[in-house]
Design a protein around this motif. Structure first.
Motif, short mmCIF file in Angstrom:
data_model
loop_
_atom_site.label_atom_id
_atom_site.label_comp_id
_atom_site.label_asym_id
_atom_site.label_seq_id
_atom_site.Cartn_x
_atom_site.Cartn_y
_atom_site.Cartn_z
N GLN A 1 -8.95 2.81 -11.66
CA GLN A 1 -9.69 1.56 -11.57
C GLN A 1 -8.89 0.45 -12.23
OE1 GLN A 1 -13.61 3.09 -12.99
NE2 GLN A 1 -14.30 1.46 -11.61
N GLY A 2 -9.01 -0.74 -11.70
CA GLY A 2 -8.30 -1.88 -12.28
C GLY A 2 -6.80 -1.77 -12.14
N GLU A 3 -6.36 -1.14 -11.06
CA GLU A 3 -4.92 -0.98 -10.89
C GLU A 3 -4.52 -1.38 -9.48
OE1 GLU A 3 -1.70 2.47 -11.83
OE2 GLU A 3 -3.36 3.04 -10.54
N CYS A 4 -3.34 -2.00 -9.35
CA CYS A 4 -2.77 -2.31 -8.04
C CYS A 4 -1.65 -1.32 -7.77
CB CYS A 4 -2.16 -3.71 -8.04
SG CYS A 4 -3.28 -4.94 -7.45
N PHE A 5 -1.79 -0.60 -6.67
CA PHE A 5 -0.81 0.43 -6.34
C PHE A 5 -0.20 0.08 -5.00
CE2 PHE A 5 0.25 4.77 -4.83
CZ PHE A 5 1.02 5.18 -5.90
N CYS A 6 1.13 -0.07 -4.94
CA CYS A 6 1.79 -0.42 -3.68
C CYS A 6 2.63 0.74 -3.19
CB CYS A 6 2.67 -1.64 -3.85
SG CYS A 6 1.73 -3.16 -3.89
N ILE A 7 2.46 1.07 -1.92
CA ILE A 7 3.26 2.13 -1.31
C ILE A 7 4.27 1.49 -0.37
CG2 ILE A 7 3.20 4.19 0.12
CD1 ILE A 7 0.33 4.62 -0.80
N LEU A 8 5.55 1.69 -0.65
CA LEU A 8 6.62 1.15 0.19
C LEU A 8 7.21 2.28 1.01
CD1 LEU A 8 8.38 -0.83 -2.63
CD2 LEU A 8 7.33 -1.90 -0.65
N GLY A 9 7.94 1.93 2.04
CA GLY A 9 8.60 2.97 2.82
C GLY A 9 9.00 2.47 4.17
N GLY A 10 9.84 3.25 4.85
CA GLY A 10 10.38 2.85 6.14
C GLY A 10 9.32 2.81 7.22
N ASN A 11 9.77 2.44 8.41
CA ASN A 11 8.88 2.35 9.55
C ASN A 11 8.55 3.74 10.08
OD1 ASN A 11 7.71 0.18 10.54
ND2 ASN A 11 9.25 -0.28 12.08
N GLY A 12 7.30 3.93 10.51
CA GLY A 12 6.94 5.20 11.12
C GLY A 12 6.99 6.36 10.15
N ALA A 13 7.04 6.06 8.85
CA ALA A 13 7.13 7.14 7.88
C ALA A 13 5.77 7.79 7.65
CB ALA A 13 7.67 6.60 6.55
N GLY A 14 4.70 7.10 8.00
CA GLY A 14 3.37 7.67 7.82
C GLY A 14 2.56 6.98 6.75
N LYS A 15 3.04 5.84 6.27
CA LYS A 15 2.30 5.13 5.23
C LYS A 15 0.90 4.75 5.72
CE LYS A 15 4.98 1.55 4.81
NZ LYS A 15 5.96 1.59 5.89
N SER A 16 0.85 4.20 6.94
CA SER A 16 -0.43 3.76 7.47
C SER A 16 -1.36 4.95 7.69
CB SER A 16 -0.25 3.04 8.80
OG SER A 16 0.49 1.87 8.60
N THR A 17 -0.79 6.08 8.09
CA THR A 17 -1.58 7.29 8.26
C THR A 17 -2.20 7.69 6.93
OG1 THR A 17 0.01 7.97 9.92
CG2 THR A 17 -1.50 9.64 9.12
N ALA A 18 -1.41 7.61 5.86
CA ALA A 18 -1.92 7.96 4.54
C ALA A 18 -3.12 7.10 4.19
CB ALA A 18 -0.83 7.81 3.49
N LEU A 19 -3.04 5.83 4.55
CA LEU A 19 -4.12 4.90 4.24
C LEU A 19 -5.38 5.23 5.05
CD1 LEU A 19 -3.90 2.66 2.19
CD2 LEU A 19 -3.72 1.03 4.04
N SER A 20 -5.17 5.57 6.33
CA SER A 20 -6.31 5.95 7.17
C SER A 20 -6.98 7.21 6.65
CB SER A 20 -5.87 6.18 8.62
OG SER A 20 -5.37 5.00 9.16
N VAL A 21 -6.17 8.13 6.13
CA VAL A 21 -6.75 9.35 5.54
C VAL A 21 -7.56 8.97 4.30
CG1 VAL A 21 -6.20 11.50 4.35
CG2 VAL A 21 -5.03 10.92 6.47
N ALA A 22 -6.99 8.08 3.49
CA ALA A 22 -7.71 7.65 2.29
C ALA A 22 -9.03 6.99 2.67
CB ALA A 22 -6.85 6.67 1.50
#
Lengths: 287, 548
Positions: free
Chosen positions: B323-344
């Motif tokens: 709580q009260g934290e900003c967490f940024c996930i960086l990474g290349g294209n098509g690596a699955g970052k957006s998928t991780a977010l949809s799972v979350a």
């Protein structure tokens, strides 16, 4: 067959299946089925299975015809006082054969003629319609994808509750209407992009990636020659036949020539395909 | 030779009182690359559209636009379409047909070019732009970067001598954007193509271009080679925000008669620092670790794949956000970052591992319970967040208290959400999803397509939400955004998170995947990752004795 110009391929299928539909001669129909099945098997068009429902369909035609048709001289037995005749069974069977042949032709045809080839044919007739269809082919999946994404986003925002049917219906309507707005907005931008690239400023040409090679000309000549001969034979009465009261089929030289020509025509694509396969095998063994 | 000349150009939209463009005069020579910049609403797009007759907006125009010495409106229709190419921002919306080859042929078709000639031109374009592999593909199956290159190629196929581009890289990830800019540079060098480009990401473009045209409220502020133009921007905070980090650093440091010309790129920025500043104190003190608060979102060995026979998109992904934290996930294209977010967000179900919200498994929630109150999720393209006709209806629908939102939305209330600028859209959507004070906020690329000003506003809003105790999780390509906003940053690679750390340690540890400031100050300062960091270190160290 993929290597030939779509116009030639289309002409072939139109001619071959046209003859089969016009002439219910049992020998011609059998030839058509053999040719169609051969091409289908060689190409293994689409998935491997799918023969059984087609066969069942043909068998059904075989049985249904004699139930409703009581013509024919050779009575096999009576059902509820109605004669069940051999001729009616044969006619039903030939109908089944025709259906089966058509299905096989069509499956090979649709595997060969992909959407862009059909579009190419359409473009020969009307470039405007072809462009419209091409744009529609692009827009429809785009539209449904946008609608899906919007619905999902609305759900994740808590605006649509998947466990409440009223909210789902209301939300669904809202999503549909907003996607329509989106499509209109998009359309305006696309129209701008089209105009920027000179659309609507004069006569358009219609470009296609398919060319007309020597082999296309050769195949066209063969198809027209054989096809012309067969049509002459069929309309000239050389392939005459009758089912009722008894089944008779002409079998003299003129008739045999017509059948032979049709056999050659229906075997043409399978021969080409087989030739390609053999040529590759041969090339590979040399390498 | 001057190919485009604008004389005393003023323009007023039919429905507006005030003019959008005021008395602009400038000229562009053949083979020049001009970059137009300015704040949102300064009239950049209006100006560019006026240069392309087919797209000229409706309104009252005064003054003259000359193309190749003759008035633009006297140009024959065909020549106008052919000679002036135009590329827009959205890669998707400019594509007309369903096949790549057909798209390339579309322009020549319109101009009635015979088939054989089209065949040659199309083949030429596909080879030049390296699109042979894509030639038979459906246009819908291309990536954003490929789509935008296709748009460029299908404009170039008619052989224009001037190319106008309206923020063509705004919707692309950094690698695709750099590719696109490199292609433009190649076109300019090899074909002496004249380029007029609107851009708000100037880091890569500014060192390449010949002239910078700066608009301010519809007037020409400056039109000069980049060094001079940039020097003229002193004191204009809003405009400086979009400049490369070297320029921002130059302007934020106290001016001095001895510092010379402003540096434009990383190399010049390094030289500038070395020549003018000492580095006795090389590093900023590490921020003290915050007390760990309750875990808001946690991933525990989560595995996910789209198809049974496909490959793992997430493999053993484990992390948590407090709580009260900003967490940024960086990474290349098509690596699955957006998928991780949809799972979350519970929109996709993992096949292994558990996702917990406040210690409670996702599965344990009644299917829809967490949305809105516990958790808010904004996808990459925020247009999908809107479903009503005005911003006001949207805000009322979600019960947003406009006063409580840390950004003033009142000027937008009566507009249609689709008519907002990218930044306004993002901020409105943020107001909607955060109306019920969710405790976890998930954002996918929240800065995509935003100009520097809007980006700063988004950062402000997210900080305020964090300070209220929300956990903010962003998936992003934007390293500068992550460096400014995040409390912790992580690199996503092959389905898992690698190297999670505070931004300062994370970025100063990376050599390539890092902010421009970190690359510029590497070896000189220890851990400067933002312009602010660099300014603080420069001031702490003081100027070099006898600096030029």
């Amino acid at each position: 067959m993929e290597r030939f110009n779509p116009i030639v391929v289309f002409m072939y299928f139109a001619l071959t299946s046209g003859i089969a539909m016009l002439c219910m001669n049992p020998i011609m129909q059998t030839i058509a089925l053999v040719g169609a099945a051969l091409l289908f098997l060689i190409r293994r068009a689409g998935r491997r299975g799918g023969h059984l429902p087609m066969l069942a369909f043909a068998l059904l035609a075989c049985v249904i015809n004699p139930i409703f048709s009581h013509n024919g001289a050779t009575v096999l037995f009576f059902v509820n006082g109605n004669p069940f005749t051999l001729e009616a069974v044969i006619y039903g069977a030939v109908c089944g054969v025709m259906l089966l042949a058509m299905l096989y032709w069509f499956r090979s045809f649709s595997a060969l003629m992909t959407s862009d080839k059909i579009l190419y044919l359409l473009g020969r007739i009307s470039p405007k319609i072809a462009l419209t269809v091409s744009m529609a082919l692009r827009y429809v999946p785009l539209f449904s994808a946008q609608m899906r994404k919007t619905a999902q986003a609305q759900r994740a925002m808590g605006a649509i509750r998947a466990d409440d049917s009223l909210s789902r219906i209301r939300g669904g309507a809202r999503v549909f209407s907003v996607t329509l707005t989106w499509a209109l907005e998009n359309g305006i931008v696309t129209a701008d992009a089209m105009e920027a690239r000179g659309y609507g400023e004069g006569r358009r040409t219609s470009f296609a990636i398919y060319r007309f090679h020597r082999r296309d000309a050769a195949l066209t000549a063969v198809i027209l020659l054989l096809g012309g001969g067969i049509y002459y034979g069929v309309f000239g009465g050389f392939a005459a036949y009758q089912y009722y009261p008894i089944v008779t089929v002409r079998q003299d030289t003129a008739a045999l020539l017509t059948y032979g020509a049709y056999a050659l025509l229906t075997a043409l694509p399978s021969t080409i395909e087989a030739g390609e396969i053999i040529r590759w095998k041969y090339l590979q063994s040399k390498i | 030779m001057e190919i485009l000349t604008v004389k005393n150009l003023s323009f007023r939209y039919a429905m507006n009182e005030a003019p959008t463009l005021k008395d602009l005069s400038f000229s562009v020579s053949e083979g020049e690359w001009v970059v137009i910049c300015g704040a949102t609403g300064s009239g950049k797009s209006t100006l560019l559209r006026l240069l392309k007759r087919e797209l000229a907006p409706v309104g009252e125009m005064q003054g003259e636009i000359l193309f190749d010495g003759r008035p633009l409106e006297s140009l024959p229709v065909r020549r106008s379409a052919q000679e002036i190419g135009y590329v827009m921002q959205q890669p998707e919306q400019q594509i007309v047909t369903d096949k790549v080859w057909h798209e390339l042929a579309f322009g020549p078709e319109n101009m009635g070019v015979p088939s054989g000639e089209i065949r040659r031109r199309v083949a030429e374009m596909a080879s030049y732009f390296g699109m042979e592999e894509l030639f038979l593909r459906d246009t819908g199956s291309l990536s954003g970067g490929q789509k935008q290159l296709l748009n460029l190629a299908s404009v170039m196929v008619t052989g224009p001598s001037v190319l106008l581009l309206d923020e063509p890289t705004a919707q692309l990830d950094p690698i695709a954007a750099a590719d696109f800019i490199a292609t433009l540079d190649k076109l300019r060098r090899e074909l002496s193509l004249t380029i007029v480009l609107i851009e708000h990401r100037l880091e890569e473009v500014l060192p390449l271009c010949d002239r910078l045209l700066v608009l301010e409220n519809g007037s020409l502020l400056t039109y000069a080679p980049p060094k001079q133009a940039v020097a003229a921007l002193a004191g204009r905070e809003a405009l400086l925000l979009s400049m490369p980090c070297a320029v921002r650093l130059y302007h934020e440091l106290p001016p001095s008669s001895e510092t010379g010309e402003p540096p434009l790129d990383i190399r010049e920025g390094r030289a500038f620092l070395r020549e003018n500043y000492r580095n006795g104190t090389a590093s900023l003190p590490e921020e003290t670790k915050r007390a760990e608060k309750e875990k808001a979102l946690s991933f525990d060995h989560v595995c996910f794949r789209y198809e049974k026979s496909g490959k793992d998109i997430l493999s053993d992904l484990s992390f948590h956000v407090s709580q009260g934290e900003c967490f940024c996930i960086l990474g290349g294209n098509g690596a699955g970052k957006s998928t991780a977010l949809s799972v979350a967000a519970g929109l996709l179900k993992p096949y292994g591992g558990t996702v917990r919200l406040f210690g409670k498994k996702w599965k344990a929630y009644a299917s829809e319970a967490p949305y809105g109150r516990e958790l808010a999720y904004l996808p990459q393209d925020v247009t999908v967040a809107f479903s009503r006709n005005t911003v006001r209806e949207e805000l009322v629908g979600f019960g947003v208290a406009t006063e409580a939102f840390p950004y003033d939305l009142t000027p937008l209330l009566d507009r249609h959400p689709y008519d907002l600028s990218g930044g306004e859209r993002q901020l409105t959507a943020l107001a909607m999803v955060t109306a019920k004070n969710p405790r976890v906020i998930l954002l996918d690329e929240p800065t995509k397509g935003l100009d520097a000003h809007a980006k700063a506003a988004v950062i402000g809003v997210l900080r305020a939400l964090r300070d209220r105790g929300a956990a903010v999780v962003c998936v992003t390509h934007d390293v500068e955004f992550a460096a400014e906003l995040a409390d912790r940053v992580a690199l996503f690679f092959r389905g898992e998170l690698i190297s999670t750390d505070t931004p300062r340690r994370f970025f100063s540890g990376n050599r390539f995947y890092t902010t421009p400031v970190s690359r510029m100050t590497r070896g000189f300062f220890g851990n400067a990752v933002t312009v602010d960091d660099a300014v603080r270190l420069c001031l702490a160290n003081g100027r070099r004795e006898g600096a030029r």
